[in-house]
Design an enzyme around this catalytic site. Structure first.
Site, PDB file in Angstrom:
ATOM      1  N   CYS A  51       4.125   4.992   0.066  1.00  0.00           N
ATOM      2  CA  CYS A  51       4.578   6.054  -0.946  1.00  0.00           C
ATOM      3  C   CYS A  51       5.696   6.806  -0.290  1.00  0.00           C
ATOM      4  O   CYS A  51       6.552   7.704  -0.746  1.00  0.00           O
ATOM      5  CB  CYS A  51       3.319   6.678  -1.486  1.00  0.00           C
ATOM      6  SG  CYS A  51       2.528   7.782  -0.413  1.00  0.00           S
ATOM      7  N   ASN A  52       5.466   6.970   1.129  1.00  0.00           N
ATOM      8  CA  ASN A  52       6.614   7.802   1.768  1.00  0.00           C
ATOM      9  C   ASN A  52       7.618   7.269   2.654  1.00  0.00           C
ATOM     10  O   ASN A  52       8.243   7.912   3.075  1.00  0.00           O
ATOM     11  CB  ASN A  52       5.716   8.917   2.765  1.00  0.00           C
ATOM     12  CG  ASN A  52       5.235   9.754   1.587  1.00  0.00           C
ATOM     13  OD1 ASN A  52       5.697  10.558   1.003  1.00  0.00           O
ATOM     14  ND2 ASN A  52       3.946  10.458   2.020  1.00  0.00           N
ATOM     15  N   THR A 116      -4.611  10.137   7.235  1.00  0.00           N
ATOM     16  CA  THR A 116      -5.767   9.177   7.813  1.00  0.00           C
ATOM     17  C   THR A 116      -5.220   7.618   7.151  1.00  0.00           C
ATOM     18  O   THR A 116      -5.616   6.716   7.543  1.00  0.00           O
ATOM     19  CB  THR A 116      -6.950   9.325   7.548  1.00  0.00           C
ATOM     20  OG1 THR A 116      -7.056   9.527   5.998  1.00  0.00           O
ATOM     21  CG2 THR A 116      -7.575  10.561   8.108  1.00  0.00           C
ATOM     22  N   GLN A 121      -2.528   1.375   6.857  1.00  0.00           N
ATOM     23  CA  GLN A 121      -1.161   0.819   6.091  1.00  0.00           C
ATOM     24  C   GLN A 121      -0.519  -0.045   7.219  1.00  0.00           C
ATOM     25  O   GLN A 121       0.061  -1.144   6.726  1.00  0.00           O
ATOM     26  CB  GLN A 121      -0.332   1.758   5.465  1.00  0.00           C
ATOM     27  CG  GLN A 121      -0.989   2.439   4.098  1.00  0.00           C
ATOM     28  CD  GLN A 121      -0.382   3.753   3.672  1.00  0.00           C
ATOM     29  OE1 GLN A 121       0.457   4.279   4.403  1.00  0.00           O
ATOM     30  NE2 GLN A 121      -0.456   4.209   2.375  1.00  0.00           N
ATOM     31  N   MET A 194      -6.067   5.636  -2.124  1.00  0.00           N
ATOM     32  CA  MET A 194      -5.892   7.050  -2.588  1.00  0.00           C
ATOM     33  C   MET A 194      -6.567   7.592  -3.692  1.00  0.00           C
ATOM     34  O   MET A 194      -6.982   8.454  -3.951  1.00  0.00           O
ATOM     35  CB  MET A 194      -4.104   6.824  -2.978  1.00  0.00           C
ATOM     36  CG  MET A 194      -3.700   8.478  -3.035  1.00  0.00           C
ATOM     37  SD  MET A 194      -2.141   8.122  -3.196  1.00  0.00           S
ATOM     38  CE  MET A 194      -1.425   7.510  -1.653  1.00  0.00           C
ATOM     39  N   SER A 195      -6.860   6.512  -4.714  1.00  0.00           N
ATOM     40  CA  SER A 195      -7.437   6.792  -5.900  1.00  0.00           C
ATOM     41  C   SER A 195      -8.898   6.975  -5.406  1.00  0.00           C
ATOM     42  O   SER A 195      -9.746   8.140  -5.898  1.00  0.00           O
ATOM     43  CB  SER A 195      -7.668   5.469  -6.924  1.00  0.00           C
ATOM     44  OG  SER A 195      -6.312   5.360  -7.414  1.00  0.00           O
TER      45      SER A 195
END
Length: 432
Positions: A51-52, A116, A121, A194-195
């Site tokens: 995402c980043n 974390t 990833q 993440m969820s």
């Protein structure tokens, strides 16, 4: 051989740019890796898409040609001009590329310093490329040492002593807006890491949490772990306007929440879109407070200030680890090892030839022939072994073989640094 890293991240690119550059599934990533390795200048590559950040990490024979190929490929896919991509990207080569990938693995380059998720990833990105045959020995070496460096940072600093992530920061942002979320209805869409983190933080704060996912069975698995309610994904248009709190982090390639399903409500709504590409795309709707990843910057800056001392120590570790990595690479050249093996063999042969002549077992006048014969015997004995060493030098396992040989030929003097003694065993795929 050179290392090359081209990086687009929250530091140099907008959310819109990162959306266009992102890869959402393994098939898309594999297709990209095939195109990357199609360049004559690139022999191994890894694609990191989160995402980043979106990064290409590769080994190449020509940095300029490889860089040009990568920008052309990304421009064609994203529709962004090469000039803009070049203007935004951070380009690292050789030592700076290794320093950068060590920083990424150690969570020093993350929006949330010490977060974390990025180590996992990064391992997933490497595992996918390695298992699919798009990277091998050269990048395996770098990734193995990147994860070792990350472990040193974790053990030597408290940078990860209070684990944080985008999800935990998003919930913290919500709690800074609402004094109390106990009993409030919250919907979490998606069941990834993440969820799951989001669900756990919301539950601990007393929210009434519901989850939904395209695959209901996975939503039920998360519900069984966390004790929350499950809704069918087909119900989204119906229930979207019932929730005051919404968190979404799916792998959808298109927005799942649009103007068509949003209705006016008589209460304020707080929506957090943690997906890339974004899950929410709307142009109407009063009393909707939408937060995307880049909106969390204030909390991120506070996080960075609190961890400044730890980050400084971590950067020192990364710098030393980078130097050690290239020192270690220099020890892996197989030819000096072969030369030393022959030298030791010839010394042993000469010593034995001198002994048999001195003891009168062979006449002195045959000394030259004896020395030549003993050397030929050693050459014949070592030929097949050293040929095999040369042939295996380009395989992933060669580092382990080379390190073992280094240890064996230096065993008597014991003058080899401990970090070089059989320390490289390529079990990176199994590391957790």
């Amino acid at each position: 051989m050179h290392y090359l890293n081209i990086s687009f991240s929250h530091k140099n690119s907008t959310l819109e740019i990162r959306e266009k550059l992102s890869y959402k599934d393994d098939d898309a990533i594999k297709a990209c890796l095939i195109k990357l390795n199609s360049s004559e200048a690139i022999n191994e590559s890894i694609l990191i898409s989160t995402c980043n950040r979106m990064e290409v990490f590769c080994s190449c024979s020509d940095i300029a040609s490889a860089t040009r190929h990568i920008f052309e490929m990304l421009s064609l896919r994203s529709g962004i001009s090469i000039d803009e991509l070049e203007g935004r990207a951070d380009i690292f080569d050789d030592s700076s590329a290794i320093h950068h990938i060590f920083s990424v693995a150690s969570s020093l380059d993350s929006m949330i310093v010490g977060e974390t998720q990025i180590p996992g990833q990064l391992k997933d990105a490497f595992r996918l490329s390695y298992d699919s045959g798009y990277c091998g020995q050269k990048l395996s070496r770098a990734m193995h040492h990147a994860f070792k460096c990350a472990a040193k940072v974790r053990n030597a600093t408290d940078i990860s002593s209070k684990p944080v992530s985008i999800a935990s920061v998003a919930v913290a942002k919500l709690k800074s807006i609402l004094d109390n979320i106990e009993g409030k209805k919250a919907l979490v869409i998606g069941v990834g890491e993440m969820s799951e983190i989001t669900v756990k933080h919301l539950i601990s704060s007393g929210a009434d949490v519901h989850v939904m996912n395209r695959t209901k069975e996975k939503a039920l698995d998360l519900a069984n772990i966390c004790g929350v309610k499950v809704l069918d994904m087909q119900e989204l248009p119906k229930v979207i306007n019932e929730f005051e709190i919404l968190f979404t982090a799916t792998a959808a390639s298109e927005p799942i929440i649009t103007d068509e399903i949003i209705k006016p409500c008589d209460f304020d709504r707080y929506w957090f879109d943690m997906a890339l590409p974004r899950d929410i795309n709307y142009h109407k709707g009063d009393r909707i407070n939408l937060y995307v990843i880049d909106d969390l910057k204030n909390i991120v800056d506070e996080n960075l200030n609190l961890r400044e001392d730890s980050a400084r120590r971590a950067h020192g570790i990364i710098g030393r680890s980078t130097v050690e990595f290239f020192e270690w690479l220099n020890t892996l050249n197989i030819e000096p090892i072969i030369k030393e093996i022959y030298q030791k063999a010839f010394e042993a042969a000469k010593a034995e030839s001198d002994r048999v002549i001195k003891n009168g077992y062979i006449p002195k006048e045959y000394e030259a022939q004896v020395h030549k014969m003993s050397e030929q015997v050693m050459k014949r004995f070592l030929h097949q072994m050293t040929s095999k060493m040369r042939s295996v030098s380009e395989e992933a396992k060669s580092d382990m073989v080379t390190s073992a040989l280094q240890f064996l030929i230096n065993k008597e003097s014991n003058d080899m640094p401990d970090k070089y003694k059989c320390e490289y065993a390529l079990n990176i795929i199994e590391e957790k």
